[in-house]
Design a protein around this motif. Structure first.
Motif, PDB file in Angstrom:
ATOM      1  N   GLY A 101       0.788  -1.225   0.000  1.00  0.00           N
ATOM      2  CA  GLY A 101       0.000   0.000   0.000  1.00  0.00           C
ATOM      3  C   GLY A 101       0.817   1.269   0.000  1.00  0.00           C
ATOM      4  N   ASP A 102       2.131   1.156   0.277  1.00  0.00           N
ATOM      5  CA  ASP A 102       2.998   2.334   0.288  1.00  0.00           C
ATOM      6  C   ASP A 102       3.314   2.794  -1.131  1.00  0.00           C
ATOM      7  OD1 ASP A 102       3.083   2.529   3.017  1.00  0.00           O
ATOM      8  OD2 ASP A 102       5.007   1.504   3.254  1.00  0.00           O
ATOM      9  N   HIS A 103       3.790   4.021  -1.222  1.00  0.00           N
ATOM     10  CA  HIS A 103       4.135   4.616  -2.515  1.00  0.00           C
ATOM     11  C   HIS A 103       5.597   5.043  -2.506  1.00  0.00           C
ATOM     12  CE1 HIS A 103       4.127   8.176  -5.445  1.00  0.00           C
ATOM     13  NE2 HIS A 103       3.893   7.120  -6.199  1.00  0.00           N
ATOM     14  N   VAL A 104       6.320   4.688  -3.579  1.00  0.00           N
ATOM     15  CA  VAL A 104       7.729   5.040  -3.743  1.00  0.00           C
ATOM     16  C   VAL A 104       7.891   5.728  -5.093  1.00  0.00           C
ATOM     17  CG1 VAL A 104      10.069   4.122  -4.062  1.00  0.00           C
ATOM     18  CG2 VAL A 104       8.584   3.159  -2.292  1.00  0.00           C
ATOM     19  N   VAL A 105       8.700   6.782  -5.126  1.00  0.00           N
ATOM     20  CA  VAL A 105       9.060   7.443  -6.383  1.00  0.00           C
ATOM     21  C   VAL A 105      10.535   7.181  -6.644  1.00  0.00           C
ATOM     22  CG1 VAL A 105       9.148   9.603  -7.671  1.00  0.00           C
ATOM     23  CG2 VAL A 105       7.335   9.241  -5.984  1.00  0.00           C
ATOM     24  N   SER A 106      10.847   6.779  -7.870  1.00  0.00           N
ATOM     25  CA  SER A 106      12.233   6.451  -8.207  1.00  0.00           C
ATOM     26  C   SER A 106      12.605   7.059  -9.550  1.00  0.00           C
ATOM     27  CB  SER A 106      12.422   4.931  -8.270  1.00  0.00           C
ATOM     28  OG  SER A 106      13.692   4.594  -8.775  1.00  0.00           O
ATOM     29  N   SER A 107      13.861   7.435  -9.671  1.00  0.00           N
ATOM     30  CA  SER A 107      14.365   7.825 -10.989  1.00  0.00           C
ATOM     31  C   SER A 107      14.380   6.588 -11.882  1.00  0.00           C
ATOM     32  CB  SER A 107      15.761   8.430 -10.880  1.00  0.00           C
ATOM     33  OG  SER A 107      16.661   7.523 -10.281  1.00  0.00           O
ATOM     34  N   ASP A 138      10.315  18.880 -12.288  1.00  0.00           N
ATOM     35  CA  ASP A 138       8.854  18.944 -12.405  1.00  0.00           C
ATOM     36  C   ASP A 138       8.238  17.553 -12.311  1.00  0.00           C
ATOM     37  OD1 ASP A 138       8.710  21.698 -12.607  1.00  0.00           O
ATOM     38  OD2 ASP A 138       8.874  21.692 -14.796  1.00  0.00           O
ATOM     39  N   GLN A 139       8.923  16.549 -12.864  1.00  0.00           N
ATOM     40  CA  GLN A 139       8.408  15.179 -12.749  1.00  0.00           C
ATOM     41  C   GLN A 139       8.460  14.692 -11.307  1.00  0.00           C
ATOM     42  OE1 GLN A 139       9.462  12.157 -15.579  1.00  0.00           O
ATOM     43  NE2 GLN A 139       9.729  13.622 -17.257  1.00  0.00           N
ATOM     44  N   TRP A 140       9.539  14.994 -10.595  1.00  0.00           N
ATOM     45  CA  TRP A 140       9.595  14.649  -9.164  1.00  0.00           C
ATOM     46  C   TRP A 140       8.466  15.345  -8.409  1.00  0.00           C
ATOM     47  CZ3 TRP A 140      12.529  10.900  -7.139  1.00  0.00           C
ATOM     48  CH2 TRP A 140      13.719  10.530  -7.765  1.00  0.00           C
ATOM     49  N   SER A 157      23.783   8.393 -12.619  1.00  0.00           N
ATOM     50  CA  SER A 157      23.181   7.158 -13.123  1.00  0.00           C
ATOM     51  C   SER A 157      24.195   6.291 -13.870  1.00  0.00           C
ATOM     52  CB  SER A 157      21.995   7.470 -14.037  1.00  0.00           C
ATOM     53  OG  SER A 157      22.442   8.003 -15.277  1.00  0.00           O
ATOM     54  N   ASN A 158      23.917   5.021 -13.882  1.00  0.00           N
ATOM     55  CA  ASN A 158      24.730   4.006 -14.542  1.00  0.00           C
ATOM     56  C   ASN A 158      23.959   3.486 -15.759  1.00  0.00           C
ATOM     57  OD1 ASN A 158      26.353   1.820 -15.188  1.00  0.00           O
ATOM     58  ND2 ASN A 158      25.928   0.661 -13.329  1.00  0.00           N
ATOM     59  N   PRO A 159      24.484   3.613 -16.972  1.00  0.00           N
ATOM     60  CA  PRO A 159      25.807   4.078 -17.383  1.00  0.00           C
ATOM     61  C   PRO A 159      25.798   5.439 -18.090  1.00  0.00           C
ATOM     62  CG  PRO A 159      24.915   2.700 -19.093  1.00  0.00           C
ATOM     63  CD  PRO A 159      23.825   2.858 -18.056  1.00  0.00           C
ATOM     64  N   ALA A 160      24.645   6.096 -18.194  1.00  0.00           N
ATOM     65  CA  ALA A 160      24.560   7.321 -18.988  1.00  0.00           C
ATOM     66  C   ALA A 160      25.017   8.565 -18.221  1.00  0.00           C
ATOM     67  CB  ALA A 160      23.138   7.524 -19.508  1.00  0.00           C
ATOM     68  N   LEU A 161      25.342   8.389 -16.920  1.00  0.00           N
ATOM     69  CA  LEU A 161      25.953   9.443 -16.109  1.00  0.00           C
ATOM     70  C   LEU A 161      25.097  10.700 -16.004  1.00  0.00           C
ATOM     71  CD1 LEU A 161      29.664   9.083 -17.322  1.00  0.00           C
ATOM     72  CD2 LEU A 161      28.504   7.870 -15.470  1.00  0.00           C
ATOM     73  N   GLU A 162      23.786  10.516 -15.903  1.00  0.00           N
ATOM     74  CA  GLU A 162      22.921  11.639 -15.574  1.00  0.00           C
ATOM     75  C   GLU A 162      23.130  11.999 -14.103  1.00  0.00           C
ATOM     76  OE1 GLU A 162      19.182  10.541 -18.572  1.00  0.00           O
ATOM     77  OE2 GLU A 162      18.926  10.483 -16.392  1.00  0.00           O
ATOM     78  N   VAL A 163      23.172  13.278 -13.792  1.00  0.00           N
ATOM     79  CA  VAL A 163      23.406  13.727 -12.419  1.00  0.00           C
ATOM     80  C   VAL A 163      22.126  14.350 -11.884  1.00  0.00           C
ATOM     81  CG1 VAL A 163      24.820  15.147 -10.897  1.00  0.00           C
ATOM     82  CG2 VAL A 163      25.818  14.170 -12.975  1.00  0.00           C
ATOM     83  N   ILE A 164      21.612  13.792 -10.793  1.00  0.00           N
ATOM     84  CA  ILE A 164      20.374  14.287 -10.194  1.00  0.00           C
ATOM     85  C   ILE A 164      20.691  15.367  -9.175  1.00  0.00           C
ATOM     86  CG2 ILE A 164      18.458  13.624  -8.672  1.00  0.00           C
ATOM     87  CD1 ILE A 164      18.331  10.979 -10.113  1.00  0.00           C
ATOM     88  N   ASP A 165      19.879  16.407  -9.176  1.00  0.00           N
ATOM     89  CA  ASP A 165      20.015  17.483  -8.192  1.00  0.00           C
ATOM     90  C   ASP A 165      19.486  16.967  -6.856  1.00  0.00           C
ATOM     91  OD1 ASP A 165      19.886  19.769  -6.619  1.00  0.00           O
ATOM     92  OD2 ASP A 165      19.278  21.062  -8.278  1.00  0.00           O
ATOM     93  N   LEU A 166      20.370  16.349  -6.087  1.00  0.00           N
ATOM     94  CA  LEU A 166      19.977  15.695  -4.845  1.00  0.00           C
ATOM     95  C   LEU A 166      19.339  16.666  -3.864  1.00  0.00           C
ATOM     96  CD1 LEU A 166      19.888  13.359  -2.825  1.00  0.00           C
ATOM     97  CD2 LEU A 166      22.319  13.765  -2.356  1.00  0.00           C
ATOM     98  N   GLU A 167      19.906  17.837  -3.721  1.00  0.00           N
ATOM     99  CA  GLU A 167      19.385  18.803  -2.755  1.00  0.00           C
ATOM    100  C   GLU A 167      17.957  19.215  -3.083  1.00  0.00           C
ATOM    101  OE1 GLU A 167      21.098  22.626  -0.327  1.00  0.00           O
ATOM    102  OE2 GLU A 167      21.606  22.472  -2.460  1.00  0.00           O
ATOM    103  N   ALA A 168      17.691  19.450  -4.365  1.00  0.00           N
ATOM    104  CA  ALA A 168      16.348  19.871  -4.772  1.00  0.00           C
ATOM    105  C   ALA A 168      15.334  18.742  -4.596  1.00  0.00           C
ATOM    106  CB  ALA A 168      16.366  20.342  -6.224  1.00  0.00           C
ATOM    107  N   VAL A 169      15.710  17.520  -4.980  1.00  0.00           N
ATOM    108  CA  VAL A 169      14.791  16.379  -4.824  1.00  0.00           C
ATOM    109  C   VAL A 169      14.554  16.095  -3.343  1.00  0.00           C
ATOM    110  CG1 VAL A 169      14.482  13.914  -5.268  1.00  0.00           C
ATOM    111  CG2 VAL A 169      15.445  15.381  -7.047  1.00  0.00           C
ATOM    112  N   ALA A 170      15.598  16.174  -2.533  1.00  0.00           N
ATOM    113  CA  ALA A 170      15.446  15.941  -1.095  1.00  0.00           C
ATOM    114  C   ALA A 170      14.495  16.952  -0.475  1.00  0.00           C
ATOM    115  CB  ALA A 170      16.806  15.994  -0.408  1.00  0.00           C
ATOM    116  N   ASP A 171      14.567  18.189  -0.912  1.00  0.00           N
ATOM    117  CA  ASP A 171      13.668  19.212  -0.385  1.00  0.00           C
ATOM    118  C   ASP A 171      12.215  18.872  -0.711  1.00  0.00           C
ATOM    119  OD1 ASP A 171      13.140  21.901   0.798  1.00  0.00           O
ATOM    120  OD2 ASP A 171      12.482  22.354  -1.238  1.00  0.00           O
ATOM    121  N   LEU A 172      11.959  18.455  -1.945  1.00  0.00           N
ATOM    122  CA  LEU A 172      10.600  18.067  -2.337  1.00  0.00           C
ATOM    123  C   LEU A 172      10.124  16.862  -1.526  1.00  0.00           C
ATOM    124  CD1 LEU A 172      10.934  18.351  -6.235  1.00  0.00           C
ATOM    125  CD2 LEU A 172       9.661  19.900  -4.735  1.00  0.00           C
TER     126      LEU A 172
END
Length: 393
Positions: A101-107, A138-140, A157-172
């Motif tokens: 019943g829980d909800h998880v959001v993932s890249s 916006d998707q997050w 990300s592995n292997p395309a090396l996308e870099v997520i804005d951790l601080e912004a996602v953590a705030d959301l």
């Protein structure tokens, strides 16, 4: 251990437990069980385990505890639990905190086995998972809900090396009361600022840079003590994903040289990326340290270093990529990364081969993509090897 020690010093001296013999190198307590002086002492330990007491190696071991404390000191977290592999760490970090019943959001851009956990295993147990483009805030923002329990991402990300804005996602995520779980392997403990940027739970495959010499499988989950001991530990000690004492000793030895290795490898990776960008055999060179990388500014602010891995997109697709791989003399074809030896792999046919072609395309894992993990060889030797091999494309 002093609070004002630098990370390099913590990686050498953190968590040491010397026996009565005063050994310099950490002891391997190669035992699965422990002896009690009396039945009363045994009962007391099972009822209320003390800070430096042990009852069974699946629950804890002195050598393993040294590794956990040293890595936690390096990462800047309150505690750590070492696991049998990196995927055991990812699985436990997520499964220990969710229920039906829980909800998880993932890249969406994840290593193949991580994607299997969020796409296959979590839903199998009634957990709803929403996948997003990790680089699109916006998707997050749209995906995170009041009932979201956790968000999960690979910071790079592995292997395309996308870099997520951790601080912004953590705030959301924190606004919704969700726990932020990040796989931080590509950032490494050397360049990590995950705690400072808002990560609640940090996962490593110690198999990669922490061992760094291709010897052993291992993983680690780091975070606040309450989470590690009250949420994660009960799950792991009853499901059996603990690290072995010998592996912990190998990882302790790896931590001693981690900073030196990772910085040298990253310096070489940056040199190779800059030298190969624009090569006629390549349609693109992907490395967060290049200004051409879409998240270069985020990586510069978030990591303080750009990592040991770059990806090369070879013109001509899989056939040309295979010619390049087969022409290499120094760089080894394998599917690990973070090793002292430079390693190259073709993700579309190895680490991400189980994904549908359209999914691989969406993740930027085309038939010509090669992932290169840079080792400790001379930069000039590696560049010459790559240049010769690219001529075969």
């Amino acid at each position: 251990m002093s609070d004002d020690w630098t990370p390099r010093t913590r990686a050498v001296h953190g968590g040491i437990r010397r026996s009565q013999y005063g050994e310099v190198s950490e002891a391997i307590f190669l035992t699965q069980g422990f002896v009690y002086d009396s039945a009363e002492q045994a009962a007391q330990r099972f009822a209320d385990l003390g800070e430096d007491e042990f009852i069974y190696a699946r629950y804890g071991n002195p050598t393993v505890r040294m590794f956990e404390e040293r890595l936690a000191a390096l990462e800047g977290t309150e505690d750590c639990f070492a696991t049998a592999s990196g995927m055991a760490a990812v699985n436990a970090a997520l499964m220990a905190m969710v229920k039906s019943g829980d909800h998880v959001v993932s890249s969406r851009a994840l290593f193949g086995s991580c994607l299997y956990i969020v796409e296959e295993i979590l839903p199998r147990f009634g957990v709803e998972v929403t996948l997003v483009d990790g680089t699109d805030l916006d998707q997050w923002r749209s995906a995170i809900r009041p009932d979201t329990v956790a968000v999960f991402m690979e910071t790079v990300s592995n292997p395309a090396l996308e870099v997520i804005d951790l601080e912004a996602v953590a705030d959301l995520a924190h606004r919704a009361g969700a726990t932020v779980v990040c796989d931080n392997v590509f950032a490494t403990p050397v360049f990590s600022r995950a705690v400072e940027l808002g990560a609640d739970v940090i996962v490593y495959s110690a198999t990669k840079h922490i061992d760094g010499q291709g010897r052993a499988l291992g993983g680690a989950v780091l975070g606040r003590r309450d989470f590690i001991r009250k949420t994660l530990e009960p799950y792991l000690k009853h499901t059996g994903g603990a690290m072995s004492p010998f592996t912990a000793w190998v990882m302790l030895k790896g931590l001693e040289t981690l900073d030196l290795r990772v910085r040298a490898q990253s310096e070489t990776a940056a040199r190779l990326a800059a030298a190969l960008e624009g090569h006629k055999a390549l349609s693109r060179v992907i490395y967060p340290g290049l200004e051409s990388h879409p998240q270069h500014a985020v990586a510069a602010a978030q990591m303080g270093g750009f990592g040991t891995v770059l990806s090369l997109d070879v013109r001509g697709g899989q056939e040309a990529a295979f010619r390049v791989l087969n022409a290499l003399r120094i760089v080894t074809i394998s599917n690990n990364l973070g090793d002292a030896k430079s390693i190259v792999t073709h993700p579309a046919t190895t680490t991400h081969q189980r994904l549908a072609e359209e999914t691989r395309d969406a993740l930027g894992i085309g038939p010509g993509l090669i992932r290169l993990s840079v080792g400790l060889e001379g930069a000039e030797d590696l560049l010459a090897d790559l240049d010769t091999a690219l001529g075969a494309a």
